[in-house]
Structures are given as C-alpha cells and as structure tokens.
Design a protein around this motif. Structure first.
Motif, short mmCIF file in Angstrom:
data_model
loop_
_atom_site.label_atom_id
_atom_site.label_comp_id
_atom_site.label_asym_id
_atom_site.label_seq_id
_atom_site.Cartn_x
_atom_site.Cartn_y
_atom_site.Cartn_z
N VAL A 1 0.84 -1.20 0.00
CA VAL A 1 0.00 0.00 0.00
C VAL A 1 0.88 1.25 0.00
O VAL A 1 0.60 2.23 -0.70
N SER A 2 1.95 1.22 0.76
CA SER A 2 2.87 2.36 0.81
C SER A 2 3.49 2.61 -0.57
O SER A 2 3.58 3.76 -1.01
N ASP B 1 2.99 5.92 -2.94
CA ASP B 1 4.12 6.68 -3.49
C ASP B 1 3.96 6.88 -4.99
O ASP B 1 4.19 7.98 -5.51
N VAL B 2 3.56 5.81 -5.70
CA VAL B 2 3.35 5.91 -7.14
C VAL B 2 2.21 6.88 -7.44
O VAL B 2 2.30 7.74 -8.32
N PHE B 3 1.14 6.79 -6.67
CA PHE B 3 -0.01 7.66 -6.85
C PHE B 3 0.38 9.12 -6.59
O PHE B 3 0.03 10.02 -7.36
N LYS B 4 1.10 9.36 -5.51
CA LYS B 4 1.53 10.73 -5.18
C LYS B 4 2.39 11.30 -6.30
O LYS B 4 2.22 12.45 -6.70
N LYS C 1 -12.12 13.85 -3.70
CA LYS C 1 -12.65 12.50 -3.81
C LYS C 1 -11.64 11.45 -3.36
O LYS C 1 -12.01 10.38 -2.90
N ILE C 2 -10.36 11.77 -3.52
CA ILE C 2 -9.33 10.82 -3.12
C ILE C 2 -8.70 11.18 -1.78
O ILE C 2 -7.75 10.55 -1.35
N GLY C 3 -9.26 12.20 -1.12
CA GLY C 3 -8.80 12.53 0.22
C GLY C 3 -7.58 13.41 0.29
O GLY C 3 -6.88 13.43 1.29
#
Length: 153
Positions: free
Chosen positions: A35-36, A40-43, A73-75
């Motif tokens: 998840v981490s 990181d990829v998403f950020k 929507k993604i916080g």
C-alpha cells in the motif's frame, strides 16, 4: 485412542497460535509495504499532473474546481496547509490560504440566513470588514456581474 490433553497438547496449541500470529504479522507488514508503494506511485503521478497543468490550475477556475473535486474524492486537500507540498507546487501561498479560510468562515457564519450562498459583493464587503478589524490593508476587488460563492459542508 489419542486425546489432545495435557501439557504437551497445551504447548502444541500455544506453538500453533504463535506461528499463526507470526504469519499474520508478516502478511500485514507485506500488505502495508504494498500500500505504501502504491501511495508513493499515486503521489508521484498526482504531482506530475499538477506540475503539467500548473498554469491551467492557476488560470482556469473551472479546471481548478475540477482538480479540487478530484483531490477531495481521493482525500487530498491541496489547500490544507499553506506551507505544505501543494502550496509550493501550485504557488498557493499564505495570502491565498488565509483568504480561503476567511471565505469559509464568512460562508459558515452566514449559513443560517442564506444557506452558505453569498453574493460576491457581500462576501468582499465582509472580508474587508474583517481585514479592517485586523488592521490589515485589503486589495480585494470584484469584476462586474452577479457572482456568487457557495460554501458547503
């Protein structure tokens, strides 16, 4: 016939529980790492998007609103901190952060009378009053038209 009773059986059950607990901890740690890595990829992808469309976010109110909706929507709140990453990336400094907070405060204060929808002229007038009370100068202006702002919670 063999019965699972006695000290040997108790030790065997304890060992089995310990192994299951250890395995559960290993799985949880692995999932946390995954998840981490995904975050990181998403950020990084979100940062690249914001950098690529930085000028569009600043100049186009509709695009900025859509970007804000996507983030909410993604916080992710790009205005959550005036000194955070988004402030540096998008150039949202202390002035805009404080202004945003003041706008929300005015909208919430007037919510019982107008549902949080306020004409831009009234908003600017209230903000100027707040600025005068705080002994600050204000250069808030408004272009012609019947603009409104809405504060929802």
């Amino acid at each position: 016939m063999r019965r699972n009773v006695g000290i040997g059986a108790i030790n065997k059950q304890r060992l089995a529980r310990e192994k299951l607990t250890q395995k559960g901890n290993e799985i949880a740690e692995l999932q946390l790492q995954q998840v981490s890595q995904q975050m990181d990829v998403f950020k990084k992808s979100l940062e690249e998007f914001a950098m690529k469309y930085k000028n569009e976010i600043k100049k186009n109110p509709e695009f900025r609103a859509r970007f804000q909706v996507m983030c909410s929507k993604i916080g992710v709140d790009p205005l959550a901190s005036s000194k955070g990453f988004w402030a540096q990336l998008l150039g949202v400094g202390d002035f805009y952060y404080e202004l945003g907070v003041q706008i929300v405060e005015v909208c919430l204060a007037t919510r019982p009378t107008n549902g949080g929808i306020i004409k831009m002229e009234e908003l600017v007038a209230r903000l100027v009053k707040v600025a005068v009370k705080l002994a600050k100068t204000s250069n808030l202006t408004m272009s012609p038209g019947n603009r409104q702002t809405r504060c929802s919670r």
